[in-house]
Design a protein around this motif. Sequence first.
Motif, PDB file in Angstrom:
ATOM      1  N   MET A  55       0.846  -1.198   0.000  1.00  0.00           N
ATOM      2  CA  MET A  55       0.000   0.000   0.000  1.00  0.00           C
ATOM      3  C   MET A  55       0.870   1.232   0.000  1.00  0.00           C
ATOM      4  N   GLU A  56       0.286   2.331  -0.463  1.00  0.00           N
ATOM      5  CA  GLU A  56       0.982   3.604  -0.351  1.00  0.00           C
ATOM      6  C   GLU A  56       1.085   3.984   1.123  1.00  0.00           C
ATOM      7  N   GLU A  57       2.156   4.639   1.461  1.00  0.00           N
ATOM      8  CA  GLU A  57       2.333   5.094   2.836  1.00  0.00           C
ATOM      9  C   GLU A  57       1.356   6.231   3.134  1.00  0.00           C
ATOM     10  N   ARG A  58       0.754   6.196   4.309  1.00  0.00           N
ATOM     11  CA  ARG A  58      -0.191   7.218   4.788  1.00  0.00           C
ATOM     12  C   ARG A  58      -1.396   7.411   3.861  1.00  0.00           C
ATOM     13  N   LEU A  59      -1.837   6.345   3.237  1.00  0.00           N
ATOM     14  CA  LEU A  59      -2.989   6.399   2.342  1.00  0.00           C
ATOM     15  C   LEU A  59      -4.261   6.629   3.148  1.00  0.00           C
ATOM     16  N   LYS A  60      -5.083   7.535   2.693  1.00  0.00           N
ATOM     17  CA  LYS A  60      -6.365   7.829   3.344  1.00  0.00           C
ATOM     18  C   LYS A  60      -7.487   7.630   2.332  1.00  0.00           C
ATOM     19  N   LEU A  61      -8.247   6.570   2.504  1.00  0.00           N
ATOM     20  CA  LEU A  61      -9.421   6.330   1.678  1.00  0.00           C
ATOM     21  C   LEU A  61     -10.660   6.542   2.537  1.00  0.00           C
ATOM     22  N   MET A  93      -1.773  -8.588   5.548  1.00  0.00           N
ATOM     23  CA  MET A  93      -2.939  -8.585   6.423  1.00  0.00           C
ATOM     24  C   MET A  93      -3.540  -7.191   6.613  1.00  0.00           C
ATOM     25  N   PHE A  94      -2.715  -6.201   6.886  1.00  0.00           N
ATOM     26  CA  PHE A  94      -3.237  -4.854   7.105  1.00  0.00           C
ATOM     27  C   PHE A  94      -3.888  -4.310   5.836  1.00  0.00           C
ATOM     28  N   ALA A  95      -3.209  -4.456   4.710  1.00  0.00           N
ATOM     29  CA  ALA A  95      -3.728  -3.923   3.445  1.00  0.00           C
ATOM     30  C   ALA A  95      -5.045  -4.600   3.062  1.00  0.00           C
ATOM     31  N   VAL A  96      -5.145  -5.897   3.245  1.00  0.00           N
ATOM     32  CA  VAL A  96      -6.383  -6.609   2.922  1.00  0.00           C
ATOM     33  C   VAL A  96      -7.514  -6.128   3.833  1.00  0.00           C
ATOM     34  N   GLY A  97      -7.224  -5.965   5.107  1.00  0.00           N
ATOM     35  CA  GLY A  97      -8.231  -5.441   6.028  1.00  0.00           C
ATOM     36  C   GLY A  97      -8.683  -4.049   5.638  1.00  0.00           C
ATOM     37  N   TYR A  98      -7.733  -3.242   5.178  1.00  0.00           N
ATOM     38  CA  TYR A  98      -8.045  -1.866   4.806  1.00  0.00           C
ATOM     39  C   TYR A  98      -8.963  -1.812   3.586  1.00  0.00           C
ATOM     40  N   VAL A  99      -8.621  -2.554   2.518  1.00  0.00           N
ATOM     41  CA  VAL A  99      -9.473  -2.519   1.323  1.00  0.00           C
ATOM     42  C   VAL A  99     -10.805  -3.231   1.553  1.00  0.00           C
ATOM     43  N   SER A 100     -10.862  -4.096   2.562  1.00  0.00           N
ATOM     44  CA  SER A 100     -12.115  -4.784   2.890  1.00  0.00           C
ATOM     45  C   SER A 100     -13.170  -3.827   3.435  1.00  0.00           C
ATOM     46  N   ARG A 101     -12.758  -2.715   3.960  1.00  0.00           N
ATOM     47  CA  ARG A 101     -13.697  -1.752   4.532  1.00  0.00           C
ATOM     48  C   ARG A 101     -14.639  -1.152   3.498  1.00  0.00           C
TER      49      ARG A 101
END
Length: 139
Positions: A55-61, A93-101
């Motif tokens: 993921m990009e660092e400090r990405l805010k979606l 794990m973190f990136a998958v959790g993030y895009v799962s939102r």
Amino acid sequence: MAARFRMSDLGALTYYLGIEVRQGREELTLGQSMYASKLLERNGMAECKPCVTPMEERLKLVKASTAAKVDATLYRSIIGSLRYLVHTRPDIMFAVGYVSRFMEDPRKDHWATMKRLLRYIKGTMDHRIVFLKTGGSRL
């Protein structure tokens, strides 16, 4: 009449539910490179350019994105596959959790983040979990 079942020794476990198993004298290794390869093929990213971070660092979606909508069914399908890949890939794990939102209403910016994650997987398909034997103990 009761059915008869025979048990046979099929040798050491090498593959189970999409997880590749390698058993050595000093280690047990679990990976999903074939599963990851099929995931990329199914989604047209088998020949994509790999990247070095998931993921990009400090990405805010945000959920209330104004970007164009994308196919929610396809997005959810890929998320499900990524969640299964997490079993042997704690690095995503973190990136998958993030895009799962964003499964409820995925947008192009969410899609772009997921594609970057798939590009990271392309470059790290041989990553595995290794359990080492320590001292005289068992695995």
